[in-house]
Design a protein around this motif. Structure first.
Motif, mmCIF file in Angstrom:
data_model
loop_
_atom_site.group_PDB
_atom_site.id
_atom_site.type_symbol
_atom_site.label_atom_id
_atom_site.label_comp_id
_atom_site.label_asym_id
_atom_site.label_seq_id
_atom_site.Cartn_x
_atom_site.Cartn_y
_atom_site.Cartn_z
ATOM 1 N N GLY A 21 0.791 -1.225 0.000
ATOM 2 C CA GLY A 21 0.000 0.000 0.000
ATOM 3 C C GLY A 21 0.823 1.274 0.000
ATOM 4 O O GLY A 21 0.269 2.365 0.083
ATOM 5 N N ASN A 22 2.140 1.144 -0.096
ATOM 6 C CA ASN A 22 2.992 2.329 -0.191
ATOM 7 C C ASN A 22 2.920 2.891 -1.604
ATOM 8 O O ASN A 22 2.766 2.146 -2.568
ATOM 9 C CB ASN A 22 4.442 1.982 0.150
ATOM 10 C CG ASN A 22 4.592 1.546 1.587
ATOM 11 O OD1 ASN A 22 3.999 2.122 2.486
ATOM 12 N ND2 ASN A 22 5.375 0.500 1.813
ATOM 13 N N ALA A 23 3.035 4.209 -1.719
ATOM 14 C CA ALA A 23 2.861 4.852 -3.020
ATOM 15 C C ALA A 23 4.094 5.658 -3.414
ATOM 16 O O ALA A 23 4.586 6.470 -2.638
ATOM 17 C CB ALA A 23 1.631 5.751 -2.993
ATOM 18 N N LYS A 74 13.445 1.377 -11.582
ATOM 19 C CA LYS A 74 14.489 1.400 -10.546
ATOM 20 C C LYS A 74 14.231 2.453 -9.475
ATOM 21 O O LYS A 74 14.406 2.184 -8.286
ATOM 22 C CB LYS A 74 15.862 1.624 -11.181
ATOM 23 C CG LYS A 74 16.983 1.625 -10.142
ATOM 24 C CD LYS A 74 18.316 1.866 -10.749
ATOM 25 C CE LYS A 74 19.468 1.892 -9.799
ATOM 26 N NZ LYS A 74 19.261 2.139 -8.417
ATOM 27 N N GLU A 75 13.782 3.651 -9.872
ATOM 28 C CA GLU A 75 13.548 4.712 -8.890
ATOM 29 C C GLU A 75 12.485 4.294 -7.875
ATOM 30 O O GLU A 75 12.588 4.600 -6.686
ATOM 31 C CB GLU A 75 13.112 6.019 -9.559
ATOM 32 C CG GLU A 75 14.028 6.522 -10.645
ATOM 33 C CD GLU A 75 13.728 5.888 -11.995
ATOM 34 O OE1 GLU A 75 12.553 5.823 -12.415
ATOM 35 O OE2 GLU A 75 14.687 5.459 -12.642
ATOM 36 N N ALA A 76 11.454 3.599 -8.343
ATOM 37 C CA ALA A 76 10.387 3.153 -7.454
ATOM 38 C C ALA A 76 10.889 2.041 -6.534
ATOM 39 O O ALA A 76 10.577 2.033 -5.342
ATOM 40 C CB ALA A 76 9.180 2.681 -8.248
ATOM 41 N N VAL A 77 11.670 1.122 -7.073
ATOM 42 C CA VAL A 77 12.227 0.037 -6.258
ATOM 43 C C VAL A 77 13.086 0.625 -5.146
ATOM 44 O O VAL A 77 12.973 0.233 -3.979
ATOM 45 C CB VAL A 77 13.029 -0.951 -7.120
ATOM 46 C CG1 VAL A 77 13.775 -1.946 -6.249
ATOM 47 C CG2 VAL A 77 12.122 -1.672 -8.105
ATOM 48 N N SER A 81 12.364 0.378 -1.149
ATOM 49 C CA SER A 81 13.406 -0.224 -0.295
ATOM 50 C C SER A 81 13.752 0.693 0.865
ATOM 51 O O SER A 81 13.915 0.238 2.004
ATOM 52 C CB SER A 81 14.660 -0.523 -1.113
ATOM 53 O OG SER A 81 14.397 -1.503 -2.084
ATOM 54 N N GLU A 82 13.846 1.988 0.594
ATOM 55 C CA GLU A 82 14.119 2.954 1.664
ATOM 56 C C GLU A 82 12.994 2.965 2.694
ATOM 57 O O GLU A 82 13.252 3.039 3.898
ATOM 58 C CB GLU A 82 14.310 4.353 1.088
ATOM 59 C CG GLU A 82 15.609 4.544 0.353
ATOM 60 C CD GLU A 82 15.735 5.928 -0.268
ATOM 61 O OE1 GLU A 82 15.072 6.876 0.210
ATOM 62 O OE2 GLU A 82 16.497 6.062 -1.242
ATOM 63 N N ASP A 87 11.076 1.368 8.164
ATOM 64 C CA ASP A 87 10.123 0.614 8.993
ATOM 65 C C ASP A 87 10.844 -0.353 9.905
ATOM 66 O O ASP A 87 10.378 -0.625 11.016
ATOM 67 C CB ASP A 87 9.132 -0.147 8.105
ATOM 68 C CG ASP A 87 8.091 0.737 7.482
ATOM 69 O OD1 ASP A 87 7.945 1.903 7.935
ATOM 70 O OD2 ASP A 87 7.418 0.286 6.538
ATOM 71 N N GLU A 88 11.975 -0.885 9.456
ATOM 72 C CA GLU A 88 12.731 -1.841 10.252
ATOM 73 C C GLU A 88 13.462 -1.184 11.419
ATOM 74 O O GLU A 88 13.804 -1.820 12.393
ATOM 75 C CB GLU A 88 13.730 -2.598 9.373
ATOM 76 C CG GLU A 88 13.057 -3.538 8.395
ATOM 77 C CD GLU A 88 14.035 -4.182 7.431
ATOM 78 O OE1 GLU A 88 15.254 -3.914 7.523
ATOM 79 O OE2 GLU A 88 13.565 -4.938 6.568
#
Length: 89
Positions: A21-23, A74-77, A81-82, A87-88
């Motif tokens: 659900g992240n955009a 790639k920019e979205a990936v 990832s960030e 969140d971690e």
């Protein structure tokens, strides 16, 4: 990673949304529609040089593809990832 085309929101922004659900912001200005539509296979009509006509054509194309999935650029990936790393923490 597959993402889904969502939008436009009340401000006209478009997003790539992941399974969590992240955009990722895909279109943040009127001029960004052609580049976003190209990710989904759109191409400007040959011979059309009017910038506004090109943008409108891309916008209509995007409207027809709401909910479609593509492999994330790639920019979205990197963006997703960030978010996961934050969140971690």
């Amino acid at each position: 990673m597959k993402v889904e085309l969502t939008g436009p929101d009340d401000l006209g922004f478009w997003y790539l949304t992941n399974a969590d659900g992240n955009a990722f912001p895909l279109v943040e200005s009127h001029e960004g529609h052609p580049a976003a539509a190209a990710l989904f296979g759109w191409q400007a009509t040959e011979g059309v040089e009017d910038r506004e006509a090109i943008i409108q054509d891309a916008l209509v194309f995007l409207m027809d593809h709401i909910g479609d999935e593509i492999e994330a650029p790639k920019e979205a990936v990197d963006y997703f990832s960030e978010l996961e790393e934050e969140d971690e923490e």
